[in-house]
Design a protein around this motif. Structure first.
Motif, mmCIF file in Angstrom:
data_model
loop_
_atom_site.group_PDB
_atom_site.id
_atom_site.type_symbol
_atom_site.label_atom_id
_atom_site.label_comp_id
_atom_site.label_asym_id
_atom_site.label_seq_id
_atom_site.Cartn_x
_atom_site.Cartn_y
_atom_site.Cartn_z
ATOM 1 N N TYR A 1 -5.534 30.063 -34.225
ATOM 2 C CA TYR A 1 -5.996 29.525 -35.511
ATOM 3 C C TYR A 1 -6.900 28.327 -35.275
ATOM 4 O O TYR A 1 -6.509 27.357 -34.625
ATOM 5 C CB TYR A 1 -4.807 29.122 -36.388
ATOM 6 N N ASP A 2 -8.129 28.400 -35.816
ATOM 7 C CA ASP A 2 -9.100 27.348 -35.540
ATOM 8 C C ASP A 2 -8.798 26.044 -36.258
ATOM 9 O O ASP A 2 -9.405 25.016 -35.955
ATOM 10 C CB ASP A 2 -10.529 27.820 -35.854
ATOM 11 N N TRP A 3 -7.873 26.065 -37.241
ATOM 12 C CA TRP A 3 -7.549 24.817 -37.926
ATOM 13 C C TRP A 3 -6.483 24.012 -37.180
ATOM 14 O O TRP A 3 -6.176 22.873 -37.561
ATOM 15 C CB TRP A 3 -7.077 25.076 -39.359
ATOM 16 N N VAL A 4 -5.900 24.587 -36.125
ATOM 17 C CA VAL A 4 -4.913 23.861 -35.322
ATOM 18 C C VAL A 4 -5.650 22.955 -34.347
ATOM 19 O O VAL A 4 -6.498 23.413 -33.578
ATOM 20 C CB VAL A 4 -3.994 24.833 -34.553
ATOM 21 N N CYS A 5 -5.354 21.683 -34.383
ATOM 22 C CA CYS A 5 -6.047 20.725 -33.530
ATOM 23 C C CYS A 5 -5.630 20.880 -32.068
ATOM 24 O O CYS A 5 -4.473 21.135 -31.761
ATOM 25 C CB CYS A 5 -5.754 19.291 -33.985
ATOM 26 N N ASP A 6 -6.597 20.695 -31.165
ATOM 27 C CA ASP A 6 -6.303 20.797 -29.740
ATOM 28 C C ASP A 6 -5.245 19.791 -29.311
ATOM 29 O O ASP A 6 -4.551 20.000 -28.323
ATOM 30 C CB ASP A 6 -7.577 20.563 -28.925
ATOM 31 N N GLY A 7 -5.138 18.683 -30.034
ATOM 32 C CA GLY A 7 -4.141 17.681 -29.681
ATOM 33 C C GLY A 7 -2.718 18.186 -29.792
ATOM 34 O O GLY A 7 -1.797 17.590 -29.240
ATOM 35 N N ASP A 8 -2.525 19.294 -30.502
ATOM 36 C CA ASP A 8 -1.189 19.885 -30.617
ATOM 37 C C ASP A 8 -0.932 20.926 -29.532
ATOM 38 O O ASP A 8 0.136 21.530 -29.493
ATOM 39 C CB ASP A 8 -1.027 20.564 -31.985
ATOM 40 N N LEU A 9 -1.924 21.160 -28.682
ATOM 41 C CA LEU A 9 -1.801 22.162 -27.638
ATOM 42 C C LEU A 9 -1.721 21.481 -26.268
ATOM 43 O O LEU A 9 -2.272 20.403 -26.064
ATOM 44 C CB LEU A 9 -2.998 23.116 -27.686
ATOM 45 N N THR B 1 4.726 15.179 -34.659
ATOM 46 C CA THR B 1 5.895 15.819 -34.084
ATOM 47 C C THR B 1 5.456 16.916 -33.114
ATOM 48 O O THR B 1 4.612 17.741 -33.470
ATOM 49 C CB THR B 1 6.772 16.447 -35.185
ATOM 50 N N PRO B 2 5.994 16.960 -31.894
ATOM 51 C CA PRO B 2 5.585 18.006 -30.944
ATOM 52 C C PRO B 2 5.875 19.396 -31.500
ATOM 53 O O PRO B 2 6.914 19.625 -32.119
ATOM 54 C CB PRO B 2 6.456 17.714 -29.706
ATOM 55 N N PRO B 3 4.977 20.345 -31.311
ATOM 56 C CA PRO B 3 5.197 21.711 -31.805
ATOM 57 C C PRO B 3 6.248 22.427 -30.966
ATOM 58 O O PRO B 3 6.439 22.101 -29.792
ATOM 59 C CB PRO B 3 3.823 22.367 -31.657
ATOM 60 N N GLY C 1 1.439 29.893 -28.182
ATOM 61 C CA GLY C 1 0.529 31.038 -28.105
ATOM 62 C C GLY C 1 -0.077 31.383 -29.447
ATOM 63 O O GLY C 1 -1.281 31.652 -29.556
ATOM 64 N N SER C 2 0.729 31.366 -30.489
ATOM 65 C CA SER C 2 0.223 31.670 -31.824
ATOM 66 C C SER C 2 -0.695 30.568 -32.344
ATOM 67 O O SER C 2 -1.695 30.846 -33.020
ATOM 68 C CB SER C 2 1.395 31.868 -32.799
ATOM 69 N N LEU C 3 -0.385 29.320 -32.039
ATOM 70 C CA LEU C 3 -1.221 28.218 -32.514
ATOM 71 C C LEU C 3 -2.645 28.338 -32.002
ATOM 72 O O LEU C 3 -3.604 27.972 -32.698
ATOM 73 C CB LEU C 3 -0.622 26.873 -32.069
ATOM 74 N N ARG C 4 -2.811 28.874 -30.807
ATOM 75 C CA ARG C 4 -4.144 28.972 -30.206
ATOM 76 C C ARG C 4 -5.056 29.932 -30.977
ATOM 77 O O ARG C 4 -6.274 29.895 -30.810
ATOM 78 C CB ARG C 4 -4.036 29.436 -28.755
#
Length: 234
Positions: free
Chosen positions: A217-225, A204-206, A212-215
Motif C-alpha cells: 500500500y503506497d499510503w503506508v510510510c516507509d518509516g513503519d517498515l 506504535t511499532p506495527p 508484508g502486507s504493508l509494503r
C-alpha cells in the motif's frame, strides 16, 4: 440534539479492537434508528422515498486524531458528512448514489454495502450504508461475508445480539478495513493485525506479521517498515 450511542453495539465493536472514538454506524433496523443514532435523513428518490436515504452526519467530538488510521486519506470516509444509506432489498442503489453525490466520480468503483446484505438480513437490519471501493477490495471481502453468514446461520452465535436487540451496529474490523479499500480475503488473523496497526497511536511499532502486507500500500510510510525510507514517520 446529540446522537444516541448504542451500548451493545459499542461493546461489540470495541471487543474487536475498534477504539471508542471510531464507532462508525453501518446498519440500522429502520429510519427512526438512523435519525437517533446517525444523522438527519433526506429521501433521495421521490418514487421510492423509503429505499434510498441521504444522511447528514456530524463527526463525534471525541474523535482521537492521534490514531495512525487518520494518516490514511481514505479514513475520511468513516465520518463523511453526507452518506448514502439504502434498504437491504433496494436494487437501484447505484443510480441513487449518483443522484445524491453528483460530484463523486465512482465510474471505477463498486458501491459496497458495508455489511453484506445476506448478513444484514440474518441479523434483522433493514438499512445499510454504501461506500465506494475498488472491485478487488470488494471481491476480497466476500470470503469474510460467507464465513460470517455460515457462522450466524446458527442462532447460538448471535443469541446475545438477538436478546439485546440493538437498533444499529457499528462497523467491525472487516467493515472498517473494507471502507479503507484494504483487501482482507477472509484472513481473520491478518484483520486483527491491521486493527492493531491502524487503530494504535502514531509511532506504535506495527505487528511484524503485517509487514508484508504493508509494503503493498503506497499510503503506508516507509518509516513503519524495517527498511526505513524517505517518508514521514507515522
Amino acid at each position: 440534539m446529540s446522537l444516541k450511542v448504542e451500548e451493545f453495539a459499542k461493546r461489540r465493536a470495541m471487543r474487536e479492537g475498534i477504539p471508542e472514538s471510531l464507532l462508525v454506524p453501518v446498519v440500522a433496523v429502520d429510519q427512526n434508528a438512523i435519525t437517533e443514532y446517525v444523522g438527519e435523513i433526506t429521501p433521495i428518490m421521490p418514487r421510492s422515498p423509503e429505499k434510498a436515504l441521504l444522511v447528514t452526519v456530524r463527526a463525534p467530538d471525541t474523535t482521537d486524531r492521534n490514531l495512525r488510521v487518520w494518516n490514511n486519506p481514505a479514513s475520511n470516509i468513516y465520518f463523511q458528512e453526507r452518506q448514502v444509506w439504502v434498504h437491504v432489498d433496494y436494487h437501484g442503489y447505484r443510480r441513487a448514489y449518483k443522484k445524491a453525490m453528483p460530484s463523486d466520480n465512482i465510474d471505477k468503483f463498486v458501491l459496497s454495502h458495508t455489511m453484506g446484505r445476506p448478513m444484514a438480513r440474518i441479523l434483522g437490519f433493514n438499512y445499510i450504508r454504501l461506500t465506494p471501493v475498488t472491485k478487488k477490495a470488494n471481491t476480497s471481502s466476500i470470503l469474510s461475508e460467507i464465513q460470517g453468514c455460515r457462522r450466524y446461520a446458527d442462532p447460538k452465535f448471535y443469541k446475545k445480539l438477538l436478546e439485546a436487540k440493538p437498533r444499529i451496529l457499528y462497523a467491525d474490523t472487516t467493515e472498517m478495513l473494507l471502507m479503507l479499500d484494504i483487501m482482507i480475503g477472509g484472513n481473520f488473523a491478518e484483520e486483527a493485525y491491521w486493527a492493531e496497526y491502524l487503530f494504535a497511536p502514531v509511532g506504535t511499532p506495527p505487528p511484524p506479521d503485517l509487514i508484508g502486507s504493508l509494503r503493498t500500500y503506497d499510503w503506508v510510510c516507509d518509516g513503519d517498515l524495517p527498511s526505513g525510507g524517505d517518508f514521514i514517520q507515522l
